[in-house]
Write a protein that holds these residues in place. Structure first.
Motif, PDB file in Angstrom:
ATOM      1  N   ASP A  22       8.297  15.481 -20.536  1.00  0.00           N
ATOM      2  CA  ASP A  22       8.972  16.139 -21.661  1.00  0.00           C
ATOM      3  C   ASP A  22      10.606  16.178 -21.725  1.00  0.00           C
ATOM      4  OD1 ASP A  22       9.548  18.085 -20.182  1.00  0.00           O
ATOM      5  OD2 ASP A  22       8.895  19.461 -20.733  1.00  0.00           O
ATOM      6  N   PHE A  23      11.090  15.712 -20.756  1.00  0.00           N
ATOM      7  CA  PHE A  23      12.370  15.469 -20.700  1.00  0.00           C
ATOM      8  C   PHE A  23      13.265  14.762 -21.593  1.00  0.00           C
ATOM      9  CE2 PHE A  23      16.250  13.292 -19.673  1.00  0.00           C
ATOM     10  CZ  PHE A  23      17.488  13.895 -20.223  1.00  0.00           C
ATOM     11  N   PHE A  24      11.840  13.290 -21.953  1.00  0.00           N
ATOM     12  CA  PHE A  24      12.990  12.297 -23.489  1.00  0.00           C
ATOM     13  C   PHE A  24      12.359  12.688 -24.295  1.00  0.00           C
ATOM     14  CE2 PHE A  24      12.682   9.964 -19.177  1.00  0.00           C
ATOM     15  CZ  PHE A  24      14.342   9.230 -19.698  1.00  0.00           C
ATOM     16  N   ASP A  25      11.121  13.512 -24.695  1.00  0.00           N
ATOM     17  CA  ASP A  25      10.992  14.113 -25.864  1.00  0.00           C
ATOM     18  C   ASP A  25      11.616  14.435 -27.252  1.00  0.00           C
ATOM     19  OD1 ASP A  25       7.859  14.681 -24.703  1.00  0.00           O
ATOM     20  OD2 ASP A  25       7.938  16.002 -24.980  1.00  0.00           O
ATOM     21  N   SER A  26      13.304  14.910 -27.036  1.00  0.00           N
ATOM     22  CA  SER A  26      14.075  14.776 -27.527  1.00  0.00           C
ATOM     23  C   SER A  26      14.351  13.106 -28.294  1.00  0.00           C
ATOM     24  CB  SER A  26      14.794  15.741 -27.273  1.00  0.00           C
ATOM     25  OG  SER A  26      15.749  15.139 -26.411  1.00  0.00           O
ATOM     26  N   LEU A  27      14.794  12.599 -26.993  1.00  0.00           N
ATOM     27  CA  LEU A  27      15.106  10.759 -27.383  1.00  0.00           C
ATOM     28  C   LEU A  27      13.635  10.421 -27.540  1.00  0.00           C
ATOM     29  CD1 LEU A  27      16.814  10.540 -24.126  1.00  0.00           C
ATOM     30  CD2 LEU A  27      17.902  11.026 -25.926  1.00  0.00           C
ATOM     31  N   LYS A  28      12.735  10.566 -28.386  1.00  0.00           N
ATOM     32  CA  LYS A  28      12.077  10.044 -28.958  1.00  0.00           C
ATOM     33  C   LYS A  28      11.545  10.778 -29.773  1.00  0.00           C
ATOM     34  CE  LYS A  28       8.568   9.776 -24.022  1.00  0.00           C
ATOM     35  NZ  LYS A  28       7.593  10.185 -24.177  1.00  0.00           N
TER      36      LYS A  28
END
Length: 355
Positions: A22-28
């Motif tokens: 979920d770390f990458f959710d904001s980048l997605k």
């Protein structure tokens, strides 16, 4: 100062399992094509820095890319080889991870002999923008993408501005004042790790780091410390760990640049003093409180840690070949020629010194 959580910093290939976190959710959310871009980099076998905190959760990601041309930026970037901070995201938890990643970008820039570094970022990420501005990046222009307009920030690696933080990691040696500062080995080993990457994970031994952190604070009882000013050059000298063997076991280890020197009495409260010194010193909170109460050491020297010597230089050579002579090696003056000799003999990357 060494910190066990820093051992979670790795330089490794892109991982499909990490992309699912979920770390990458904001980048997605910010970039519709992020997953596709990430997968492309993974297939190509490219590498990035990742950081995991004490809970083993992914808290940082940094991808760097050398370029000769960059498209879609208005106005166009200046000519020359450049390093792009392609992706940088951190979950800040008081670890100064942002500074650590900035340092890694600088390490790569020096190693790859680029002329400048640039980054594109959405203006809503104010804390990230502030971090780049602090270390000498300047607003350049914009890049319009399908995901919206990003701001472009640029850091030229020359010329120097005369501000130790904005100029980091580079330094100039002309028309400065120069000192040698002695540090006891019990402090030096944690304050300024003796071997490059000594406090890093074995997974990133291939990554050459010239510094172990950007800022350091040293607390001194030597009255001559109050002579120091911003921009002064200091050679750090680790005293012998065996009495009677100073000629062979006392060594010059690094070159740093003074940010500022303050006296303990300049702090109005104990909490203000601890807040200023704790992040970059080797002392515990209780030790710092004791210093504030008893005023046993009066001077706080804050500096940027610009260059670790690849070859540590023993006292014997400093006397016989560099010409340093003093009855007491605690805090002594040096000449420009002596500092240049130390930088050359110590194997400082020539890209770090611009004059």
């Amino acid at each position: 100062m060494a910190n066990s959580s820093f051992n979670s910093l790795k330089y490794d290939v892109f991982s499909s399992s990490e992309l699912a976190e979920d770390f990458f959710d904001s980048l997605k959310d910010d970039y519709a094509g992020f997953s596709k871009w990430y997968t492309k980099k993974m297939v190509a076998g490219e590498k990035a820095y990742t950081f995991r905190g004490p809970k083993k959760r992914l808290d940082g990601f940094l991808y760097l890319k050398s370029e000769c041309i960059s498209e879609g930026i208005d106005p166009i970037l200046p000519p020359g080889k450049r390093l792009k901070i392609g992706t940088m995201k951190i979950n800040a938890h008081g670890t100064r991870l942002g500074e650590r990643f900035i340092k890694k970008a600088f390490d790569h820039a020096i190693n790859e002999k680029v002329e400048f570094i640039y980054v594109t970022v959405f203006s809503k990420h104010k804390s990230l923008v502030d971090l780049f501005l602090r270390y000498g990046f300047k607003f350049h222009g914009y890049k319009d993408t399908p995901d919206g307009r990003e701001e472009v920030f640029l850091k030229l690696l020359t010329p120097l501005e005369g501000n130790p933080v904005k100029d980091f990691p580079k330094l100039g040696l002309k028309n400065k004042r120069y000192f040698l500062l002695a540090i006891y080995p019990e402090y030096h080993s944690s304050f300024l790790p003796e071997s490059i990457l000594n406090n890093e994970s074995l997974d990133i031994l291939e990554d050459v780091s010239h510094t172990n952190s950007i800022h350091k604070i040293y607390i001194s009882g030597i009255a001559r410390a109050k002579q120091m000013r911003s921009g002064d050059i200091i050679v750090i000298y680790r005293t012998t760990d065996r009495p009677g063997f100073a000629k062979f076991r006392s060594v010059a280890t690094s070159i740093v640049v003074v940010e500022e020197v303050r006296q303990i009495k300049s702090f109005d409260t104990e909490s203000e003093f601890v807040r200023y010194t704790k992040p970059y010193s080797v002392f515990t909170k209780d030790e710092l409180k004791d210093y504030f109460t008893n005023k046993k050491k009066h001077y706080i020297i804050k500096f940027t840690y610009n260059a670790a010597l690849a070859t540590r230089i023993i006292r014997g050579k400093l006397i016989d070949e560099c010409g340093i002579a003093a009855p007491r090696w605690d805090l002594i003056g040096l000449t420009e020629d002596q500092v240049r000799w130390i930088a050359d003999f110590g194997g400082v990357n020539e890209g770090l010194i611009i004059d």
